[in-house]
Design a protein around this motif. Structure first.
Motif, PDB file in Angstrom:
ATOM      1  N   SER A  41       1.074  -1.184   0.092  1.00 34.68           N
ATOM      2  CA  SER A  41      -0.010  -0.026   0.110  1.00 34.68           C
ATOM      3  C   SER A  41       0.908   1.283   0.016  1.00 34.68           C
ATOM      4  N   TYR A  65      -0.473   4.728  -0.120  1.00 37.09           N
ATOM      5  CA  TYR A  65      -1.084   5.804   0.696  1.00 37.09           C
ATOM      6  C   TYR A  65      -2.138   5.310   1.591  1.00 37.09           C
ATOM      7  N   ASN A  72      -4.795   3.083   1.300  1.00 35.42           N
ATOM      8  CA  ASN A  72      -5.982   2.544   0.756  1.00 35.42           C
ATOM      9  C   ASN A  72      -6.217   0.967   0.864  1.00 35.42           C
ATOM     10  N   THR A  73      -4.880   0.458   0.018  1.00 37.77           N
ATOM     11  CA  THR A  73      -4.993  -1.080  -0.018  1.00 37.77           C
ATOM     12  C   THR A  73      -4.581  -1.612   1.457  1.00 37.77           C
ATOM     13  N   ASN A  95      -6.248  -0.304   3.924  1.00 35.93           N
ATOM     14  CA  ASN A  95      -7.261  -0.319   4.377  1.00 35.93           C
ATOM     15  C   ASN A  95      -8.225  -1.739   3.904  1.00 35.93           C
ATOM     16  N   ASN A 124      -5.246  -3.066  -6.794  1.00 40.02           N
ATOM     17  CA  ASN A 124      -5.851  -1.538  -6.445  1.00 40.02           C
ATOM     18  C   ASN A 124      -4.976  -0.598  -7.668  1.00 40.02           C
ATOM     19  N   SER A 126      -5.427   3.512  -9.631  1.00 40.69           N
ATOM     20  CA  SER A 126      -6.437   4.652  -9.871  1.00 40.69           C
ATOM     21  C   SER A 126      -6.985   4.875 -11.314  1.00 40.69           C
ATOM     22  N   LEU A 184      -9.838  -2.741  -6.574  1.00 34.90           N
ATOM     23  CA  LEU A 184     -10.261  -1.380  -6.271  1.00 34.90           C
ATOM     24  C   LEU A 184      -9.983  -0.181  -7.102  1.00 34.90           C
ATOM     25  N   SER A 192      -8.911   3.056  -6.319  1.00 27.46           N
ATOM     26  CA  SER A 192      -8.107   4.050  -5.593  1.00 27.46           C
ATOM     27  C   SER A 192      -8.271   3.678  -4.127  1.00 27.46           C
ATOM     28  N   SER A 193      -9.795   3.671  -3.731  1.00 31.21           N
ATOM     29  CA  SER A 193     -10.160   3.117  -2.372  1.00 31.21           C
ATOM     30  C   SER A 193     -11.276   2.161  -2.261  1.00 31.21           C
ATOM     31  N   ASN A 253     -15.009   1.225  -1.700  1.00 32.85           N
ATOM     32  CA  ASN A 253     -16.394   1.837  -1.617  1.00 32.85           C
ATOM     33  C   ASN A 253     -17.300   0.693  -1.089  1.00 32.85           C
TER      34      ASN A 253
END
Length: 403
Positions: free
Chosen positions: A262, A264, A266-267, A269, A346, A348, A376, A378-379, A381
């Motif tokens: 990860s 930042y 998000n992964t 998370n 993940n 973007s 994913l 970016s994050s 949902n």
């Protein structure tokens, strides 16, 4: 001053510990050092089984000299030519020039390559099944090629059931005054380092290790004297069973290793959400690792341990995140197989990691990739959270099968 211990009535540990070494083979971190084991038999003839690394040569030679006293050294049996065990050979030869060196034909060639000063007339070549008698003790030799070098043999004492096992049954960690596995908390403090040692050093050679284990079943082993780690005199069957699991790439236990990459958070998370859902559904043997913060040798050790691996990776320059790719590459190099894999990617704008990870798994043996793959953007949902829930269900369902 000497630092020796009795293994049996007439067999002595004359090795040494190195607590200053931080990278074994210049690659594997060791927080608590390592032991270099050497053993000296005092019979009608005196016999040294392997030597030690040059980093501990002073202590090693003092130990040998103390046990020998004013007796000569008659034989030096070399089971394994790797320098952490054989580099002190020349120092022994300088001090005991009449010693006979006993080893395999391949070891003889490696001695020449390493520039060791063994005279032709002082070399005794042996092969599987040969025997040597030193007084009341008689030993036989068992070939163990590619465990984990081609010249390796092990030596079995027919008199007392001691197996000098070379690098087999070894472990990271210094002995710190202990000698036997029953003198330490092996199942608690040591087993992880024994697993990490085996999987990263020997793990590629499972079939060769199994060949040696099959030979071991034909002899009555009462004690195992490895070249690293403690001597085994109790619970030998328990440790042999661990080796069977590792050598056949069979998981030790049903559990989930969640390893994530990860950039930042998000992964990471998503990894936490997956772990939480598994716990909520009643499965609790779950262990999480940040691939960028955990050395790959530890990741490999845990991959050998658990039945399921959830790989969560961010896409990086249209590829798998580099530390994750390094972990996957090591799994392939070490022939890991027979695992159930969950994949979460993940990205973007162009998620690619998932497909690339699946391609890597297809190139490995008996790796089952679950269909519930998650992608994913970016994050996490609401939709991808539901997909993570489905992946958790799939992991738990697959636990009902035998692997």
């Amino acid at each position: 001053m000497h630092c020796v211990r009795n293994v049996t009535e007439d067999l002595y540990w004359v090795g040494a510990n190195d607590k200053r070494l931080h990278l074994f083979e210049s690659i594997h971190p060791i927080q608590d050092g390592v032991s270099y084991n050497s053993y000296l038999l005092m019979d009608e003839k005196t016999v040294l089984f392997d030597t030690a690394d040059l980093s501990v040569v002073k202590q090693f030679l003092e130990n040998v000299a103390y046990v020998l006293g004013d007796r000569p050294l008659d034989y030096m049996v070399i089971n394994h030519l790797e320098p952490d065990h054989a580099a002190s050979m020349d120092e022994v030869l300088l001090r005991y020039p009449g010693v006979k060196v006993v080893s395999t034909e391949k070891a003889w060639l490696l001695m020449k390559q390493f520039g060791m000063n063994v005279e032709d007339e002082n070399f005794v070549q042996v092969q599987e099944g040969d025997r040597l008698k030193f007084g009341k003790h008689e030993v036989t030799f068992v070939a163990a090629p590619m465990v984990h070098w081609p010249e390796v043999m092990v030596t079995y004492d027919l008199t007392n059931g001691v197996l000098f096992s070379a690098d087999a049954f070894g472990s990271f960690k210094s002995l710190d005054g202990a000698l036997f596995a029953d003198e330490v908390d092996f199942r608690g403090e040591w087993i992880g380092e024994a697993r990490r040692y085996y999987t990263n050093i020997v793990g590629k050679y499972g079939p060769q290790v199994m060949a040696l284990l099959k030979k071991a079943r034909t002899i009555d082993i009462k004690m195992i004297c490895p070249l690293h780690g403690p001597v085994w005199r109790e619970d030998i069957g328990w440790f042999l069973d661990k080796y069977v699991h590792w050598a056949t790439y069979t998981p030790e236990e049903k559990g989930v290793m969640i390893v994530y990459a990860s950039m930042y958070g998000n992964t990471m998370n998503a990894a936490n959400i997956l772990a939480s859902k598994l716990h909520q559904k009643g499965f609790h043997n779950i262990h999480m690792y940040d691939v960028a913060e955990t050395h790959v040798s530890e990741l490999i050790s845990q991959a050998f341990r658990y039945s399921h691996i959830a790989i969560l990776s961010v896409t990086y320059n249209l590829n798998v995140f580099p530390p994750m790719q390094s972990f996957i590459d090591d799994m392939k190099r070490l022939n890991l197989q027979k695992r159930v894999i969950g994949v979460v990617e993940n990205g973007s704008w162009a998620p690619q990691a998932g497909a690339l990870i699946c391609e890597e798994m297809d190139e490995m043996k008996q790796m089952t990739v679950l269909n519930e793959q998650v992608s994913l953007l970016s994050s996490v949902n609401r939709t991808t959270e539901e997909e993570l829930d489905g992946l958790a269900d799939s992991i738990i369902e697959s636990m009902k099968q035998d692997y």
